[in-house]
Design a protein around this motif. Structure first.
Motif, PDB file in Angstrom:
ATOM      1  N   GLY A   1     -19.054   9.347  -5.454  1.00  0.00           N
ATOM      2  CA  GLY A   1     -18.000  10.128  -4.743  1.00  0.00           C
ATOM      3  C   GLY A   1     -17.442   9.365  -3.564  1.00  0.00           C
ATOM      4  N   CYS A   2     -17.669   8.211  -3.597  1.00  0.00           N
ATOM      5  CA  CYS A   2     -17.238   7.180  -2.446  1.00  0.00           C
ATOM      6  C   CYS A   2     -15.920   6.487  -2.849  1.00  0.00           C
ATOM      7  CB  CYS A   2     -18.229   6.171  -2.041  1.00  0.00           C
ATOM      8  SG  CYS A   2     -19.591   6.785  -1.163  1.00  0.00           S
ATOM      9  N   GLY A   3     -15.383   6.641  -4.017  1.00  0.00           N
ATOM     10  CA  GLY A   3     -14.156   6.533  -4.332  1.00  0.00           C
ATOM     11  C   GLY A   3     -14.204   4.981  -5.145  1.00  0.00           C
ATOM     12  N   LYS A   4     -15.200   4.518  -5.586  1.00  0.00           N
ATOM     13  CA  LYS A   4     -15.003   3.189  -6.284  1.00  0.00           C
ATOM     14  C   LYS A   4     -13.938   3.217  -7.332  1.00  0.00           C
ATOM     15  CE  LYS A   4     -19.266   2.554  -7.802  1.00  0.00           C
ATOM     16  NZ  LYS A   4     -19.966   3.969  -7.302  1.00  0.00           N
ATOM     17  N   SER A   5     -13.976   4.237  -8.426  1.00  0.00           N
ATOM     18  CA  SER A   5     -13.235   4.364  -9.397  1.00  0.00           C
ATOM     19  C   SER A   5     -11.677   4.232  -8.877  1.00  0.00           C
ATOM     20  CB  SER A   5     -13.343   5.710 -10.359  1.00  0.00           C
ATOM     21  OG  SER A   5     -14.705   5.773 -10.804  1.00  0.00           O
ATOM     22  N   PHE A   6     -11.304   5.080  -8.074  1.00  0.00           N
ATOM     23  CA  PHE A   6      -9.799   5.125  -7.609  1.00  0.00           C
ATOM     24  C   PHE A   6      -9.488   3.794  -7.122  1.00  0.00           C
ATOM     25  CE2 PHE A   6      -6.743   5.843  -4.132  1.00  0.00           C
ATOM     26  CZ  PHE A   6      -5.448   6.444  -4.995  1.00  0.00           C
ATOM     27  N   THR A   7     -10.377   3.133  -6.346  1.00  0.00           N
ATOM     28  CA  THR A   7     -10.351   1.355  -5.749  1.00  0.00           C
ATOM     29  C   THR A   7     -10.000   0.811  -6.960  1.00  0.00           C
ATOM     30  OG1 THR A   7     -11.670   2.223  -3.817  1.00  0.00           O
ATOM     31  CG2 THR A   7     -10.881   0.067  -4.014  1.00  0.00           C
ATOM     32  N   VAL A   8     -10.800   0.970  -7.823  1.00  0.00           N
ATOM     33  CA  VAL A   8     -10.624   0.067  -9.126  1.00  0.00           C
ATOM     34  C   VAL A   8      -9.123   0.139  -9.753  1.00  0.00           C
ATOM     35  CG1 VAL A   8     -11.234  -0.630 -11.384  1.00  0.00           C
ATOM     36  CG2 VAL A   8     -13.316  -0.393  -9.594  1.00  0.00           C
ATOM     37  N   ARG A   9      -9.099   1.393  -9.979  1.00  0.00           N
ATOM     38  CA  ARG A   9      -7.386   1.723 -10.303  1.00  0.00           C
ATOM     39  C   ARG A   9      -6.379   1.220  -9.300  1.00  0.00           C
ATOM     40  NH1 ARG A   9      -4.765   7.740 -10.392  1.00  0.00           N
ATOM     41  NH2 ARG A   9      -2.722   6.910 -10.949  1.00  0.00           N
ATOM     42  N   SER A  10      -6.681   1.188  -8.137  1.00  0.00           N
ATOM     43  CA  SER A  10      -5.729   0.750  -7.259  1.00  0.00           C
ATOM     44  C   SER A  10      -5.487  -0.841  -7.340  1.00  0.00           C
ATOM     45  CB  SER A  10      -5.906   1.097  -5.577  1.00  0.00           C
ATOM     46  OG  SER A  10      -5.988   2.413  -5.605  1.00  0.00           O
ATOM     47  N   VAL A  11      -6.753  -1.632  -7.417  1.00  0.00           N
ATOM     48  CA  VAL A  11      -6.811  -3.011  -7.936  1.00  0.00           C
ATOM     49  C   VAL A  11      -5.791  -3.253  -9.018  1.00  0.00           C
ATOM     50  CG1 VAL A  11      -8.133  -4.930  -8.211  1.00  0.00           C
ATOM     51  CG2 VAL A  11      -8.824  -3.427  -6.347  1.00  0.00           C
ATOM     52  N   VAL A  12      -6.162  -2.959  -9.991  1.00  0.00           N
ATOM     53  CA  VAL A  12      -5.429  -2.844 -11.238  1.00  0.00           C
ATOM     54  C   VAL A  12      -3.800  -2.598 -11.126  1.00  0.00           C
ATOM     55  CG1 VAL A  12      -5.191  -2.305 -13.737  1.00  0.00           C
ATOM     56  CG2 VAL A  12      -7.468  -2.560 -12.713  1.00  0.00           C
ATOM     57  N   GLU A  13      -3.633  -1.463 -10.615  1.00  0.00           N
ATOM     58  CA  GLU A  13      -1.972  -1.095 -10.421  1.00  0.00           C
ATOM     59  C   GLU A  13      -1.340  -2.257  -9.656  1.00  0.00           C
ATOM     60  OE1 GLU A  13      -0.244   1.165 -11.519  1.00  0.00           O
ATOM     61  OE2 GLU A  13      -1.746   2.856 -12.087  1.00  0.00           O
ATOM     62  N   LEU A  14      -1.835  -2.949  -8.635  1.00  0.00           N
ATOM     63  CA  LEU A  14      -1.224  -3.640  -7.923  1.00  0.00           C
ATOM     64  C   LEU A  14      -1.261  -5.252  -8.708  1.00  0.00           C
ATOM     65  CD1 LEU A  14      -2.746  -3.054  -4.258  1.00  0.00           C
ATOM     66  CD2 LEU A  14      -0.396  -2.953  -4.764  1.00  0.00           C
ATOM     67  N   ALA A  15      -2.313  -5.442  -9.347  1.00  0.00           N
ATOM     68  CA  ALA A  15      -2.125  -6.498 -10.049  1.00  0.00           C
ATOM     69  C   ALA A  15      -1.143  -6.605 -11.278  1.00  0.00           C
ATOM     70  CB  ALA A  15      -3.636  -6.911 -10.802  1.00  0.00           C
ATOM     71  N   LEU A  16      -1.097  -5.599 -11.812  1.00  0.00           N
ATOM     72  CA  LEU A  16      -0.144  -5.274 -12.975  1.00  0.00           C
ATOM     73  C   LEU A  16       1.371  -5.425 -12.500  1.00  0.00           C
ATOM     74  CD1 LEU A  16      -1.835  -2.848 -15.141  1.00  0.00           C
ATOM     75  CD2 LEU A  16      -1.731  -5.220 -15.643  1.00  0.00           C
TER      76      LEU A  16
ATOM     77  N   LEU B   1       0.883  -1.269   0.075  1.00  0.00           N
ATOM     78  CA  LEU B   1      -0.005  -0.164   0.137  1.00  0.00           C
ATOM     79  C   LEU B   1       0.810   1.240  -0.036  1.00  0.00           C
ATOM     80  CD1 LEU B   1      -2.846  -1.192   2.415  1.00  0.00           C
ATOM     81  CD2 LEU B   1      -3.146  -1.051  -0.052  1.00  0.00           C
ATOM     82  N   GLU B   2       2.057   1.082   0.645  1.00  0.00           N
ATOM     83  CA  GLU B   2       2.920   2.285   0.592  1.00  0.00           C
ATOM     84  C   GLU B   2       3.473   2.512  -0.898  1.00  0.00           C
ATOM     85  OE1 GLU B   2       7.384   3.419   2.605  1.00  0.00           O
ATOM     86  OE2 GLU B   2       6.236   1.723   3.401  1.00  0.00           O
ATOM     87  N   TRP B   3       3.882   1.486  -1.605  1.00  0.00           N
ATOM     88  CA  TRP B   3       4.166   1.575  -3.118  1.00  0.00           C
ATOM     89  C   TRP B   3       3.026   2.156  -3.658  1.00  0.00           C
ATOM     90  CZ3 TRP B   3       1.858  -0.573  -7.201  1.00  0.00           C
ATOM     91  CH2 TRP B   3       2.575  -0.616  -8.284  1.00  0.00           C
ATOM     92  N   LEU B   4       1.716   1.728  -3.604  1.00  0.00           N
ATOM     93  CA  LEU B   4       0.688   1.903  -4.384  1.00  0.00           C
ATOM     94  C   LEU B   4       0.504   3.551  -4.044  1.00  0.00           C
ATOM     95  CD1 LEU B   4      -1.772   1.342  -5.996  1.00  0.00           C
ATOM     96  CD2 LEU B   4      -2.909   0.945  -4.008  1.00  0.00           C
ATOM     97  N   ALA B   5       0.541   4.179  -2.962  1.00  0.00           N
ATOM     98  CA  ALA B   5       0.324   5.784  -2.791  1.00  0.00           C
ATOM     99  C   ALA B   5       1.450   6.589  -3.283  1.00  0.00           C
ATOM    100  CB  ALA B   5       0.337   5.838  -1.242  1.00  0.00           C
ATOM    101  N   ALA B   6       2.485   6.068  -3.432  1.00  0.00           N
ATOM    102  CA  ALA B   6       3.705   6.609  -3.938  1.00  0.00           C
ATOM    103  C   ALA B   6       3.291   6.794  -5.575  1.00  0.00           C
ATOM    104  CB  ALA B   6       4.810   6.061  -3.696  1.00  0.00           C
ATOM    105  N   ARG B   7       2.780   5.688  -5.857  1.00  0.00           N
ATOM    106  CA  ARG B   7       2.511   5.815  -7.469  1.00  0.00           C
ATOM    107  C   ARG B   7       1.113   6.402  -7.927  1.00  0.00           C
ATOM    108  NH1 ARG B   7       4.204   2.797 -11.760  1.00  0.00           N
ATOM    109  NH2 ARG B   7       2.549   2.175 -13.365  1.00  0.00           N
ATOM    110  N   THR B   8       0.173   6.240  -7.022  1.00  0.00           N
ATOM    111  CA  THR B   8      -1.082   7.016  -7.476  1.00  0.00           C
ATOM    112  C   THR B   8      -1.072   8.568  -6.707  1.00  0.00           C
ATOM    113  OG1 THR B   8      -1.933   6.174  -5.332  1.00  0.00           O
ATOM    114  CG2 THR B   8      -2.156   4.849  -7.546  1.00  0.00           C
ATOM    115  N   GLY B   9      -0.204   8.908  -5.812  1.00  0.00           N
ATOM    116  CA  GLY B   9      -0.154  10.253  -5.012  1.00  0.00           C
ATOM    117  C   GLY B   9      -1.369  10.402  -4.175  1.00  0.00           C
ATOM    118  N   ALA B  10      -1.843   9.291  -3.592  1.00  0.00           N
ATOM    119  CA  ALA B  10      -3.183   9.366  -2.653  1.00  0.00           C
ATOM    120  C   ALA B  10      -3.167   8.162  -2.049  1.00  0.00           C
ATOM    121  CB  ALA B  10      -4.422   9.768  -3.342  1.00  0.00           C
ATOM    122  N   GLU B  11      -3.532   8.328  -0.732  1.00  0.00           N
ATOM    123  CA  GLU B  11      -3.519   6.762   0.157  1.00  0.00           C
ATOM    124  C   GLU B  11      -5.052   6.292   0.389  1.00  0.00           C
ATOM    125  OE1 GLU B  11      -2.444   7.465   4.190  1.00  0.00           O
ATOM    126  OE2 GLU B  11      -0.206   8.074   3.611  1.00  0.00           O
TER     127      GLU B  11
END
Length: 789
Positions: A388-403, A353-363
């Protein structure tokens, strides 16, 4: 004609006491009632698709450019055709003398001028106005005889080659064959467009099928339902109590319930619907239902009732098979021994999650973290939540980690617009579910259990749109060990097709892991659209003053509300916000009918946004006029069009219209050009205004919603919530404050009849979601989370 009060009856005439008229008088009255008029149909000024009522102008050859107004049953006739009209002369108080048509036949023109107009009208594929002039100039009054008897002579016409000659000859023969079918069907009230479809389905056997097996039409020919087939059956002498009629009526009742979202009907409800439809005794319906079950035409199964007592459920075979298959495939995925994302079973989540935050710019917020971990460690999972509850950003996070773990990720959504948005959000290619599965003619998919997708993770956005049949095809194609993440807003309307797949997967005792995101982030809270969507979903009226992106134009009268809606779309929004009325603004109506329904608004918006012009090609089909530039939508699944089919709800723009080739081309939202022959235009309707149900899965910069009391029965909370959540930047409500209040107050209608949740329930309970509940709980929304984007 009647005598004036002062007139005295002559000898032999009818007396005021009601005696019979004289033969001469009777003949005069009959002549006044019935007449035959011949002429060329010049233009159609109005046509109602639902009733067939048409207002047209006909040239009867009286000269001086004088045209006759005709009204009545003319739907299907095309400008340029020579018609023999049967009807009566009438007088309209405002429009004067006109001819009311009861039926008509087409006849071939006999004059050079008539032949030129007939051929140049686009009725014969391959001949346009210029070519018609050349052909008639060469052959004169013999033109139609040559085409009929010696079509090879057409090559004598300058610049007319063998290929075009063959096309014209084939088109002429097809027109002749269709005309024969049409003549037969006109006697039973079948429109021209349906006659064409019947001919294309059965060819030379059309008339024999219609005479001997009319109920086949309802199953085989799109656009013909039971009621039309039943009218034809009565006309050809099928008995009212024929078992074939009763069984067709039972299938129709089940099919109609599927159109309303149900996968099955309880037996009592089915019998009651069939008795009402068929106007027959209950005993005969029960007897024929038993035969239908024995013949495996429908499936009967006992299921637990929603309130305790068991229900005898009656399914059409495809829905029963799909429901069982979908449940089995989901359980197969959940319990697969292999895991294609096994690397996440023992991953160091703090570091990840630390790597992900650095990559996306948000926790990630805590519930977003939970959703990410669930998607990457559970083989099937659901993520739901409102705007407004962050579904899109959460999906992006799932994809980033899987890739990051070199996983093969496949992204899909039910519509082209939703797929585009998913690709933009994740930076990864996405497609529609139909394209992903490469559906073939007939509906079979290239990818299924025997030939699964090459994927480690499959993410499907807007999953509330997945109906039972499509969800079954999709889940079949997910390979064992791969992860399936379904993302959607369960509070929106369920799918247009049968089933409520997302809601059934979230049933309390179901086995599918799930997380609900229920925290609105600060950035989203600044949006009036997002704030009001959540207010509506909680049963609280929206704020309609003082917001820069959410407005109400109050108007109690439905017709005035319709006019105001057109003005808002065509003039006010473009002037104030600089948005294009065709590309950026979408009208979402609660229903199709009514003065402020999608049907009437489409006609008004077309005139305001894409008006007729000398350089704007157009084609009338039934009650619609199609023009280059029109915004249109597909209204049926057609697996034979495009690369992988064109599906109900696909939206596009008319980019070309060729009268000579009798073809119209649409550029869809998936950037695919799709051609339609003129006799296929009943698959398209205008999309300046669409019903809210048809808007699911789409997103628009601006949404305009007409809310009137004429749509009272349709005004429900999830309907309005769905409409508002389709907007990215701007929502304008137009209409009645009473209607708005009704929509906010009215909780959603009862649930659909489905058995999916029951079929999944025996597999064990799902992990409880500690982060939220399913449905508004009245608690204030947390706003202390960091912005995710």
């Amino acid at each position: 004609m009647t005598a004036s009060p002062a007139a005295r009856p002559s000898a032999g005439s009818a007396s005021r006491s009601g005696g019979p008229p004289s033969p001469r008088r009777a003949a005069e009255q009959a002549a006044a009632r019935f007449a035959v008029v011949e002429g060329v149909l010049e233009r159609i000024t109005y046509a109602n698709e639902e009733t067939g009522y048409t207002v047209a102008r006909v040239d009867t050859g009286r000269g001086a450019g004088e045209l006759l107004t005709v009204v009545g049953a003319l739907l299907g006739a095309q400008p340029g055709e020579s018609l023999r009209l049967h009807g009566r002369w009438t007088s309209h108080p405002q429009y004067g003398r006109q001819f009311t048509v009861e039926n008509y036949t087409t006849v071939l023109p006999a004059t050079v001028q008539g032949i030129r107009r007939y051929l140049g009208s686009g009725l014969i594929k391959g001949i346009g106005p210029r070519l018609a002039d050349r052909i008639v100039e060469h052959f004169g009054t013999d033109t139609l005889t040559v085409i009929e008897e010696q079509p090879e002579r057409l090559i004598e016409v300058p610049k007319l080659g063998p290929k075009r000659t063959r096309m014209i000859a084939a088109a002429w023969e097809e027109q002749k064959a269709i005309k024969e079918v049409m003549v037969f069907l006109q006697g039973v009230g079948v429109s021209t467009s349906l006659a064409v479809r019947i001919y294309k389905t059965y060819g030379d056997a059309s008339i024999s099928v219609v005479r001997e097996e009319p109920y086949r039409l309802a199953a085989d020919v799109w656009g013909i339902g039971f009621l039309t087939a039943d009218r034809i059956a009565q006309a050809v002498g099928i008995p009212h109590d024929s078992p074939a009629r009763v069984k067709a009526g039972l299938r129709h009742a089940l099919s109609e319930s599927a159109d309303n979202g149900h996968c099955y009907l309880p037996e009592e409800a089915l019998i009651a619907a069939a008795v009402k439809l068929l106007q027959l005794d209950t005993g005969l319906v029960v007897e024929c239902l038993a035969e239908l079950v024995a013949e495996e035409g429908v499936v009967r199964e006992e299921l637990p009732g929603p309130d305790g007592p068991p229900v005898r459920a009656l399914y059409l075979v495809p829905f029963h098979r799909a429901e069982i298959s979908l449940a089995n495939q989901l359980l197969r995925l959940l319990h697969a021994p292999e895991d294609r994302l096994g690397a996440f079973a023992d991953v160091d989540w703090a570091r990840a999650l630390e790597w992900l935050a650095a990559r996306t710019g948000a926790e990630l917020a805590p519930e977003q973290e939970r959703a990410v971990r669930t998607a990457l460690t559970e083989k099937v999972s659901v993520m739901t939540g409102g705007p407004g509850c962050g579904k899109s950003f959460t999906v992006r996070s799932v994809v980033e980690l899987a890739l990051a773990k070199r996983a093969t990720v496949v992204l899909a959504a039910p519509t082209g617009r939703a797929a585009k948005r998913l690709a933009e959000l994740t930076g990864h290619e996405a497609s529609t579910v139909h394209r992903l599965l490469e559906l073939k003619p007939g509906g079979d998919a290239a990818y299924d259990r025997d030939n699964p997708l090459q994927a480690d993770l499959v993410v499907v956005d807007e999953a509330s749109m997945l109906d039972l049949l499509l969800a079954n095809k999709l889940v079949k194609a997910v390979p064992p060990g791969a992860h399936l993440l379904l993302v959607g807003d369960v509070d929106q309307l369920p799918s247009v097709g049968a089933g409520q797949v997302l809601r059934d997967l979230l049933a309390e005792d179901g086995p599918v892991p799930r997380v609900r995101l229920n925290r609105i982030f600060r950035q989203a809270q600044q949006s009036g659209v997002v704030t009001n969507a959540h207010r509506i979903n909680s049963g609280v009226p929206p704020i309609t003053t003082g917001l820069p992106d959410f407005f109400l134009f109050a108007e109690e009268d439905s017709e005035e509300a319709a006019r105001l809606t057109v003005d808002v779309v065509a003039r006010r929004i473009p002037r104030r916000f600089g948005l294009d009325p065709r590309r950026d603004v979408q009208v979402l109506a609660p229903m199709h009918r009514g003065p402020a329904g999608a049907g009437a608004l489409n006609a008004a918006l077309q005139e305001a946004v894409t008006p007729p012009g000398p350089n704007v090609p157009e084609r009338r089909f039934g009650g619609r006029v199609f023009r280059v530039g029109d915004k249109v939508t597909q209204i049926r699944n057609n697996y034979d069009k495009g690369a992988n089919g064109v599906f109900n709800g696909t939206v596009g723009t008319v980019v070309s219209l060729n009268v000579e080739e009798q073809r119209l081309t649409v550029l869809t939202d998936e950037d695919e050009e799709v051609g339609y022959d003129f006799d296929e235009l009943d698959e398209l309707t205008h999309a300046y205004a669409v019903t809210i149900h048809r808007s699911q899965g789409s997103e628009y910069p601006a949404v305009v919603v007409p809310l009137t009391t004429s749509a009272w029965t349709m005004l429900q909370r999830n309907l309005l919530y769905t409409a508002v959540t389709r907007a990215r930047k701007l929502v304008v409500l137009v209409g009645s404050r009473r209607a708005l209040g009704q929509a906010v107050r009215s909780a959603s209608a009862g649930r659909r009849h489905t058995g999916l949740a029951f079929r999944l329930a025996g597999a064990g309970r799902a992990p409880r979601d500690p982060g939220g509940t399913f449905g508004p709980d009245g608690a204030p929304w947390p706003v202390d989370a960091p912005d995710p984007v």
